[in-house]
Design a protein around this motif. Sequence first.
Motif, PDB file in Angstrom:
ATOM      1  N   UNK A 109       0.643  -1.389   0.065  1.00  0.00           N
ATOM      2  CA  UNK A 109       0.201   0.109  -0.047  1.00  0.00           C
ATOM      3  C   UNK A 109       1.264   1.322  -0.398  1.00  0.00           C
ATOM      4  N   UNK A 110       2.051   1.196   0.136  1.00  0.00           N
ATOM      5  CA  UNK A 110       3.151   2.329  -0.159  1.00  0.00           C
ATOM      6  C   UNK A 110       2.942   2.588  -1.212  1.00  0.00           C
ATOM      7  N   UNK A 111       2.790   4.489  -1.064  1.00  0.00           N
ATOM      8  CA  UNK A 111       2.621   5.652  -1.924  1.00  0.00           C
ATOM      9  C   UNK A 111       3.970   6.545  -1.623  1.00  0.00           C
ATOM     10  N   UNK A 112       4.347   7.015  -2.798  1.00  0.00           N
ATOM     11  CA  UNK A 112       5.348   8.286  -2.635  1.00  0.00           C
ATOM     12  C   UNK A 112       4.132   9.473  -2.717  1.00  0.00           C
ATOM     13  N   UNK A 113       2.769   9.773  -2.993  1.00  0.00           N
ATOM     14  CA  UNK A 113       2.022  10.633  -3.272  1.00  0.00           C
ATOM     15  C   UNK A 113       1.665  10.692  -1.411  1.00  0.00           C
ATOM     16  N   UNK A 114       1.173   9.644  -0.899  1.00  0.00           N
ATOM     17  CA  UNK A 114       1.262   9.708   1.079  1.00  0.00           C
ATOM     18  C   UNK A 114       2.375  10.283   1.535  1.00  0.00           C
ATOM     19  N   UNK A 115       2.039  11.719   1.653  1.00  0.00           N
ATOM     20  CA  UNK A 115       2.381  12.225   3.047  1.00  0.00           C
ATOM     21  C   UNK A 115       2.259  12.495   4.235  1.00  0.00           C
ATOM     22  N   UNK A 116       2.991  12.126   5.428  1.00  0.00           N
ATOM     23  CA  UNK A 116       2.434  12.463   6.477  1.00  0.00           C
ATOM     24  C   UNK A 116       2.007  14.053   6.741  1.00  0.00           C
ATOM     25  N   UNK A 117       1.117  14.458   8.109  1.00  0.00           N
ATOM     26  CA  UNK A 117       0.771  15.079   8.695  1.00  0.00           C
ATOM     27  C   UNK A 117       2.270  16.039   9.076  1.00  0.00           C
ATOM     28  N   UNK A 118       2.309  17.448   8.696  1.00  0.00           N
ATOM     29  CA  UNK A 118       3.082  18.478   8.852  1.00  0.00           C
ATOM     30  C   UNK A 118       2.811  19.077  10.098  1.00  0.00           C
ATOM     31  N   UNK A 119       3.616  19.973  10.901  1.00  0.00           N
ATOM     32  CA  UNK A 119       3.006  21.084  12.013  1.00  0.00           C
ATOM     33  C   UNK A 119       3.312  21.677  11.710  1.00  0.00           C
ATOM     34  N   UNK A 120       3.025  23.387  12.176  1.00  0.00           N
ATOM     35  CA  UNK A 120       3.556  24.656  12.750  1.00  0.00           C
ATOM     36  C   UNK A 120       4.651  24.671  14.079  1.00  0.00           C
ATOM     37  N   UNK A 227      25.051  -0.776  14.755  1.00  0.00           N
ATOM     38  CA  UNK A 227      23.564  -0.268  14.117  1.00  0.00           C
ATOM     39  C   UNK A 227      23.477  -0.534  13.364  1.00  0.00           C
ATOM     40  N   UNK A 228      21.936  -1.450  12.726  1.00  0.00           N
ATOM     41  CA  UNK A 228      21.825  -1.229  10.932  1.00  0.00           C
ATOM     42  C   UNK A 228      20.473  -1.360  10.911  1.00  0.00           C
ATOM     43  N   UNK A 229      20.156  -0.848   9.322  1.00  0.00           N
ATOM     44  CA  UNK A 229      18.500  -0.668   9.451  1.00  0.00           C
ATOM     45  C   UNK A 229      18.816  -1.341   7.912  1.00  0.00           C
ATOM     46  N   UNK A 230      17.305  -2.102   7.433  1.00  0.00           N
ATOM     47  CA  UNK A 230      17.750  -1.889   6.239  1.00  0.00           C
ATOM     48  C   UNK A 230      16.206  -0.633   5.466  1.00  0.00           C
ATOM     49  N   UNK A 231      16.169  -0.050   4.577  1.00  0.00           N
ATOM     50  CA  UNK A 231      15.610   0.679   4.184  1.00  0.00           C
ATOM     51  C   UNK A 231      15.427   0.720   2.395  1.00  0.00           C
ATOM     52  N   UNK A 232      14.167  -0.313   2.303  1.00  0.00           N
ATOM     53  CA  UNK A 232      13.444   0.586   1.088  1.00  0.00           C
ATOM     54  C   UNK A 232      14.426   1.472   0.113  1.00  0.00           C
ATOM     55  N   UNK A 233      14.602   1.381  -1.800  1.00  0.00           N
ATOM     56  CA  UNK A 233      14.809   2.618  -1.821  1.00  0.00           C
ATOM     57  C   UNK A 233      13.246   3.514  -2.363  1.00  0.00           C
ATOM     58  N   UNK A 234      12.274   3.022  -2.088  1.00  0.00           N
ATOM     59  CA  UNK A 234      11.328   3.858  -3.000  1.00  0.00           C
ATOM     60  C   UNK A 234      11.072   4.478  -1.385  1.00  0.00           C
ATOM     61  N   UNK A 235      11.328   4.174  -0.124  1.00  0.00           N
ATOM     62  CA  UNK A 235      11.422   5.026   0.951  1.00  0.00           C
ATOM     63  C   UNK A 235      11.755   6.091   0.968  1.00  0.00           C
ATOM     64  N   UNK A 236      13.602   5.660   0.083  1.00  0.00           N
ATOM     65  CA  UNK A 236      14.098   6.334   0.753  1.00  0.00           C
ATOM     66  C   UNK A 236      14.231   7.857  -0.709  1.00  0.00           C
ATOM     67  N   UNK A 237      13.481   7.078  -1.351  1.00  0.00           N
ATOM     68  CA  UNK A 237      13.209   8.484  -2.040  1.00  0.00           C
ATOM     69  C   UNK A 237      12.235   9.179  -2.281  1.00  0.00           C
ATOM     70  N   UNK A 238      11.634   8.873  -1.696  1.00  0.00           N
ATOM     71  CA  UNK A 238       9.745   9.896  -0.616  1.00  0.00           C
ATOM     72  C   UNK A 238      10.264  11.473   0.121  1.00  0.00           C
ATOM     73  N   UNK A 239       9.325  12.271  -0.477  1.00  0.00           N
ATOM     74  CA  UNK A 239      10.139  13.436  -0.244  1.00  0.00           C
ATOM     75  C   UNK A 239      10.445  14.141   0.869  1.00  0.00           C
ATOM     76  N   UNK A 240       9.383  13.535   1.994  1.00  0.00           N
ATOM     77  CA  UNK A 240       9.678  13.748   3.461  1.00  0.00           C
ATOM     78  C   UNK A 240      11.093  13.129   3.723  1.00  0.00           C
ATOM     79  N   UNK A 241      11.917  12.527   3.482  1.00  0.00           N
ATOM     80  CA  UNK A 241      12.973  11.366   4.003  1.00  0.00           C
ATOM     81  C   UNK A 241      14.196  12.249   3.538  1.00  0.00           C
ATOM     82  N   UNK A 242      14.953  12.131   5.183  1.00  0.00           N
ATOM     83  CA  UNK A 242      15.775  13.421   5.476  1.00  0.00           C
ATOM     84  C   UNK A 242      16.695  12.148   5.785  1.00  0.00           C
TER      85      UNK A 242
END
Length: 301
Positions: A109-120, A227-242
Amino acid sequence: MNHDDEHSAPEADNTSSTESEPQRKPASFFQERPPQMIEVAPKLLCHWTRRDVLLFGMGAVAAVAGGGSLLPQTTLERLGIIDGNKNWPKKEWLLNRALRIDDDVAEALYSRNRLVPTYNKSQITPLKNNYNGATPDPSYIPEWRLTLDGLASGLSVSLNIRNLLASFRVHEQITRLVCVEGWSAIAWWAGIRFDELLGAYPPMSQAKWARIESSVNLGPWGNPDPYFVSLDLSTARHPQTLLATHLNGKPLTVEHGAPLRLLVPVKLGLKNIKAITRITYTADEPADYWAKRGYSRYDGI
């Protein structure tokens, strides 16, 4: 992670025709009531999507598998689920299968178009130091470097924090970090978009994953515990991944992963690795610190 719905349901129409027709009260409290007719708009009946059906079905399978595995073998025999000559599969196996199903559904169900909420900034909350083990001594920072492996060039690249800040635009966002332990915090982050690092230093063509590690991580008693983690490149390319360098307007402190940490708000906090020292791109899914210890591997929110 969604905001609470601020819209309430409309008030019921007080001019209903039932006001002029008094309802017949049952003769006794225990007397059976007549069935009530409930009308549902046809659009609502058709509103179930393929995603809803998939989620419901996978959830049901996981519940049956996980719940059934917790029953004593004598109970399973009495219910006819197994006979006395067969053993019910180990609880761990069934629970791991249920966890894997949950991971697979989240990934599907992952989508790069789904953004998490942002706040002030007025909504920022304290972010506690939640290192996996002991907080490292800051003596590693002057010699810190980020090493990139598995690149299309076939080379290994080493960068310091000055290289990174001089070569990439710094992006800011205020998002919520959600911990698997049940707490969350809203923080103001700034850093390099992982997608832009991938553009500048492309991974090999067959790469689908990144192994991100920290060689300076310590165990609970202060011993080295990479410490090590696995991250799929689709998530790495998400616009909110920094690849975050700053927190709340200031450079990261050691407690929060100086000088570079992963900030991926569509994943649980245990994926947000601190003090990154190496990123390696791979074709196959690499090992993950907590997945090896029985936790979820995908950890999507």
